[in-house]
Motif scaffolding. Structure first.
Motif, PDB file in Angstrom:
ATOM      1  N   GLU A   1       6.593   8.690   4.791  1.00 45.36           N
ATOM      2  CA  GLU A   1       6.977   8.508   3.392  1.00 45.36           C
ATOM      3  C   GLU A   1       8.336   9.157   3.145  1.00 45.36           C
ATOM      4  O   GLU A   1       8.557  10.318   3.500  1.00 45.36           O
TER       5      GLU A   1
ATOM      6  N   SER B   1       0.847  -1.193   0.000  1.00 40.47           N
ATOM      7  CA  SER B   1       0.000   0.000   0.000  1.00 40.47           C
ATOM      8  C   SER B   1       0.881   1.240   0.000  1.00 40.47           C
ATOM      9  O   SER B   1       1.989   1.227   0.559  1.00 40.47           O
ATOM     10  N   ASP B   2       0.359   2.326  -0.597  1.00 34.39           N
ATOM     11  CA  ASP B   2       1.096   3.583  -0.524  1.00 34.39           C
ATOM     12  C   ASP B   2       0.823   4.263   0.811  1.00 34.39           C
ATOM     13  O   ASP B   2       0.052   3.764   1.636  1.00 34.39           O
ATOM     14  N   ILE B   3       1.425   5.419   1.026  1.00 31.58           N
ATOM     15  CA  ILE B   3       1.350   6.066   2.332  1.00 31.58           C
ATOM     16  C   ILE B   3      -0.074   6.470   2.703  1.00 31.58           C
ATOM     17  O   ILE B   3      -0.506   6.309   3.850  1.00 31.58           O
ATOM     18  N   ASN B   4      -0.846   6.977   1.716  1.00 35.20           N
ATOM     19  CA  ASN B   4      -2.207   7.428   2.030  1.00 35.20           C
ATOM     20  C   ASN B   4      -3.115   6.261   2.389  1.00 35.20           C
ATOM     21  O   ASN B   4      -3.860   6.317   3.383  1.00 35.20           O
ATOM     22  N   LEU B   5      -3.062   5.196   1.579  1.00 36.33           N
ATOM     23  CA  LEU B   5      -3.888   4.023   1.868  1.00 36.33           C
ATOM     24  C   LEU B   5      -3.468   3.373   3.179  1.00 36.33           C
ATOM     25  O   LEU B   5      -4.322   2.921   3.960  1.00 36.33           O
ATOM     26  N   SER B   6      -2.178   3.347   3.459  1.00 38.66           N
ATOM     27  CA  SER B   6      -1.689   2.749   4.705  1.00 38.66           C
ATOM     28  C   SER B   6      -2.234   3.501   5.921  1.00 38.66           C
ATOM     29  O   SER B   6      -2.692   2.897   6.894  1.00 38.66           O
ATOM     30  N   GLN B   7      -2.199   4.843   5.847  1.00 36.84           N
ATOM     31  CA  GLN B   7      -2.707   5.627   6.971  1.00 36.84           C
ATOM     32  C   GLN B   7      -4.209   5.450   7.149  1.00 36.84           C
ATOM     33  O   GLN B   7      -4.706   5.389   8.280  1.00 36.84           O
ATOM     34  N   ILE B   8      -4.941   5.351   6.054  1.00 38.55           N
ATOM     35  CA  ILE B   8      -6.391   5.135   6.155  1.00 38.55           C
ATOM     36  C   ILE B   8      -6.692   3.781   6.792  1.00 38.55           C
ATOM     37  O   ILE B   8      -7.555   3.674   7.676  1.00 38.55           O
TER      38      ILE B   8
END
Length: 443
Positions: A130, A55-62
Motif C-alpha cells: 500500500e 479491493s483495498d490492501i487488507n481485502l486483497s491480502q486476505i
C-alpha cells in the motif's frame, strides 16, 4: 528425421510442463502488478472500472492468501491421486505403463496450472504493498479468475483419472502412441532405397578389413541412437559404421557398441560413443518394440492366477493385432544410411517381422494356452495381420503360425473348442496361401 535424445527426454520429464507453467506464472504476476499500477494511475480509472473488481490492501491480502492456501491443498490432493493411480498401475497392469500416465500432457498440465496459480498468488502477495491510505487494487480479481480456472481444471483431472485408470483406455493410449512412433520412424523407409553394402564397393572393405570396435563405458539400456549424427560423424571421419546393438538392448561395460571401418584417419571413439545414449531405464524414445512389450505385459499380467482376467488378455491381443497390422503394411526400419553423396555410412541392425510377432504373442501363448478364448483370438488376429500384409510378410506369419500350433499341440480341448479353433485356423491358412497344408496342422 529423428529428434535429439535430450529434447525427447525433456518432453517426457515429469517436470517439463509444471516448470514451464510456474515460470510463466512468475512473469505474469509481475506483469499484472505493472498493469494494475498503470490502469489505476490513469485519470478517472477508478470511476471507469466497476467497484466490484477493486479491493483495498487488507481485502486483497486476505483473498490472495486464501486462494494460495486452497491451491496448495488442491495440488496436494492431485499428487495423492496420482500416487493412487501409480499404485494401481503397478499392481494391476505393468510397471512400464507408469510412463504413459506420468508423461501424459494432460496430467502434467493439471499440475502445471495448480503450480502456476499458487506461484501467481504468492508473488502478488509478496509485492502487493500500500502506498496511499485509499489505494485500491485490481490484481485480486485476476487471482479469483485463476482460482476459478484451477477449480475447473481440478474437475477435469478427476474425470481424466477415472478415464485413465480403465485398462481399455490405457491400452488404446499405448496403441495410438506406438502407431505414431511407427509412422515417424518407418515413413522414410517406405520411400527409400535400402542400399545394401554387398551391392557397392564398400563390401570389400567390410569383408576384408578388421574394424575398430568401440565399447560401452557404462551398463544400461540403449535408449537412443542418433543415426543422423552418426552419418555426419562417419562422413567427417571417412568411415563406415555398423551399430552392433539395437535400441532397447541391455548392455554391460565393455560391450561392443560400434564397429568402424576407416580409411586410415584417426577415429575419435568418444565422439562416436556420445551419439548412443545409455540409461539405467528403458524409455519410450522412438521405440516401437517397447510399446508392443507394454501391451504384451498387461495381457500376461491379466492371465496370472492373482488377477485371472482373460477378457483383458483378449483385448490386449486385439490391440497387438492393430499394431502389427500397421507394421506389416510398412517396409520396416531402414538398415542402411548414406551420406549426401550416396556413399554408405551407417549400418543398423533391424529386427525381422517374425521377431515382432514373437515378442507380441509368445508370452501370452505360454501363459494362456489352456484358455481357448486366448488361443482363438491369437489365430484370428494373425489372420487379420495376414490380410493387411504384402506377400513377403506372409512367410513370417506362416512360420509363426506353425510355432503357435506346436506350442498348443499337447493341450486338451473339448470337441466344440477344437471345431472353433480349427475354423479360425482354416481361415488363417487360406489367407496365407497355405490352404493345402491345413490338414497337416489340424488340431
Amino acid at each position: 528425421m529423428a529428434r535429439s535424445a535430450s529434447l525427447l527426454r525433456m518432453r517426457t520429464s515429469f517436470w517439463y510442463l509444471p516448470s514451464f507453467y510456474g515460470t510463466f506464472a512468475f512473469f505474469l504476476a509481475i506483469g499484472t502488478l505493472f498493469l494494475d499500477n498503470y490502469l489505476l494511475s490513469s485519470i478517472d480509472a477508478e470511476n471507469q472500472i466497476p467497484a466490484i473488481f477493486l479491493s483495498d490492501i487488507n481485502l486483497s491480502q486476505i483473498i490472495l492468501s486464501s486462494i494460495a492456501s486452497s491451491l496448495l491443498t488442491m495440488t496436494t490432493i492431485t499428487f495423492s491421486t496420482i500416487l493412487v493411480v501409480l499404485t494401481t498401475y503397478l499392481s494391476e497392469f505393468s510397471p512400464r505403463a507408469l510412463q504413459n500416465f506420468i508423461t501424459d500432457h494432460s496430467t502434467q498440465r493439471v499440475l502445471g496450472i495448480f503450480t502456476a496459480g499458487f506461484i501467481y498468488c504468492i508473488i502478488l502477495l509478496l509485492f502487493l504493498k500500500e502506498t496511499t491510505e485509499d489505494q485500491l487494487f485490481l490484481v485480486p480479481t485476476f487471482a479469483v479468475a485463476i482460482a476459478i480456472l484451477c477449480l475447473i481444471v481440478f474437475v477435469f483431472f478427476i474425470q481424466h483419472v477415472t478415464t485413465w485408470i480403465q485398462v481399455s483406455n490405457l491400452l488404446h493410449n499405448i496403441t495410438v502412441e506406438t502407431m505414431e512412433c511407427m509412422e515417424e520412424l518407418f515413413e522414410e523407409s517406405d520411400a527409400s532405397i535400402h542400399d545394401a553394402p554387398w551391392d557397392d564397393w564398400e563390401s570389400q572393405d567390410i569383408s576384408t578389413k578388421e574394424p575398430v570396435t568401440i565399447m560401452s563405458k557404462e551398463p544400461g539400456y540403449v535408449q537412443y541412437i542418433d543415426v543422423d549424427a552418426l552419418v555426419k560423424e562417419a562422413y567427417d571421419s571417412d568411415c563406415i559404421v555398423r551399430v552392433e546393438r539395437q535400441q532397447g538392448d541391455y548392455i554391460n561395460e565393455h560391450t561392443p557398441l560400434l564397429s568402424v571401418w576407416g580409411s586410415g584417419k584417426k577415429i575419435d571413439k568418444d565422439s562416436f560413443r556420445a551419439l548412443i545414449t545409455v540409461s539405467i531405464a528403458r524409455a519410450p524414445l522412438e521405440d516401437v518394440e517397447f510399446g508392443i512389450r507394454k501391451v504384451n505385459e498387461i495381457g500376461v499380467r491379466a492371465l496370472s492366477s492373482g488377477i485371472n482376467d482373460p477378457s483383458t488378455a483378449v483385448h490386449c491381443i486385439e490391440q497387438l493385432g492393430t499394431l502389427l497390422s500397421k507394421l506389416a503394411s510398412m517396409q520396416g526400419p531402414q538398415p542402411y544410411f548414406n551420406d549426401k553423396y550416396r556413399n554408405l555410412r551407417v549400418i543398423v541392425k533391424t529386427p525381422e517381422f517374425f521377431d515382432y510377432l514373437d515378442i507380441a504373442f509368445s508370452p501370452i501363448i505360454r501363459y494362456g494356452k489352456t484358455d481357448i478364448d486366448v488361443i482363438t483370438s491369437i489365430i484370428h488376429v494373425l489372420k487379420i495381420i495376414s490380410d493387411h500384409s504384402p506377400e513377403f510378410r506372409k512367410e513370417s506369419i506362416w512360420k509363426y503360425t506353425k510355432h503357435t500350433i506346436e506350442s498348443i499341440k499337447d493341450e486338451i480341448y473339448f470337441e466344440l473348442e477344437k471345431e472353433r479353433l480349427n475354423r479360425c485356423l482354416k481361415e488363417l491358412c487360406f489367407s496365407l496361401g497355405h490352404g493345402k497344408e491345413f490338414e497337416r496342422v489340424w488340431i
